[in-house]
Design a protein around this motif. Structure first.
Motif: not given
Length: 296
Positions: A179-200
């Protein structure tokens, strides 16, 4: 197909003929279906999502909502993005990968289609702890379900929740490390919304794979389960429309009278949502109707 199921499907088909999902911005047909356990296995969220959906206008290819992906390829992509965008986060990704690989078995990457665009999908990573419980993680993809005015009639329904607390020290310890690692960890989704990145990221646990997947999809806003979700909502029609709309009331009543243990599954997160209204047949199988709703 069992004779009793064949008869039930024929009646449902006749009653749903030419009907479209009501209270929607789009016009999608209502499809009756039978789920026979002997041929299709037990009914579960995962089995349902891995079943071919009907073809809908604007969603013409149909297909599975959930598919298996290549986990190694996915991690390589995530690491490459982190190296290019935020190299300081690389130790966290490596810690995450090491934790999952060393503490889980049956690790799998699942791709979930958003339904708004057949190409759009995001990812879950799931696995079983050495104590037999299941853990899954998902990036916190934004949903707009609560912002859809026409969806308000469903938001007022009681919703089943699949909360589960880990029962073993092994799972609790792993959860506390993740949980502490994932809480603010960035993610990268290449196949949604044209390429979406955010944290959590969201993490959920279940006694079984089914409970965990249901809980995880529920937590990120993709899945909802209602005790029953009626097709007919009188308050949505004016006096001129009301009489014609009562065909949906007739279908609601038929479902309630002929199948038991009714529940409704709603899957989706951006504009388009697949509905399954399902109950058990007298033979112990499952039957119901499915359709696609769209709310802009």
């Amino acid at each position: 197909m069992k004779s009793s199921n064949t008869e039930l499907l024929a009646k449902l088909t006749e009653m749903a003929r030419d009907l479209e999902f009501p209270v929607s911005c789009s016009s999608h047909p209502i499809h009756p279906f039978i789920w026979e356990i002997e041929a299709q296995g037990e009914l579960s969220i995962e089995n349902l999502l891995k079943t071919e959906t009907p073809n809908f206008l604007g969603y013409s290819e149909g297909g599975q909502i959930m598919r298996t992906g290549d986990l190694e390829e996915y991690w390589q992509f995530v690491i490459s993005q982190a190296e290019n965008r935020s190299p300081e986060t690389l130790p966290n990704y490596q810690t995450l990968i090491d934790l999952l690989q060393s503490h889980l078995t049956n690790i799998e990457l699942l791709k979930i289609r958003t339904l708004h665009d057949p190409k759009d999908s995001f990812h879950l990573i799931v696995g079983m702890t050495t104590s037999g419980e299941w853990i899954g993680i998902s990036p916190n993809i934004p949903t707009d379900a609560e912002d859809c005015d026409q969806m308000g009639i469903y938001n007022t329904e009681q919703i089943f929740l699949t909360a589960y607390q880990p029962q073993t020290e092994i799972t609790i310890n792993l959860l506390n490390r993740l949980q502490p690692i994932l809480q603010d960890l960035e993610f990268y989704e290449p196949e949604i919304f044209g390429f979406y990145t955010d944290k959590g990221w969201t993490v959920r646990v279940g006694a079984t794979r089914e409970v965990m997947i249901h809980s995880l999809l529920e937590a990120v806003g993709f899945a909802r389960t209602f005790p029953v979700c009626k097709l007919f909502h009188e308050e949505e029609y004016d006096e001129e429309e009301l009489e014609d709309a009562k065909v949906y009331l007739v279908l609601d009543e038929f479902l309630a009278e002929n199948i038991t243990n009714l529940r409704t599954y709603m899957f989706g997160m951006t504009v388009s949502y697949v509905f399954y209204i399902i109950g058990q047949t007298p033979s112990g199988d499952w039957a119901g109707v499915t359709s696609l709703a769209a709310w802009a």
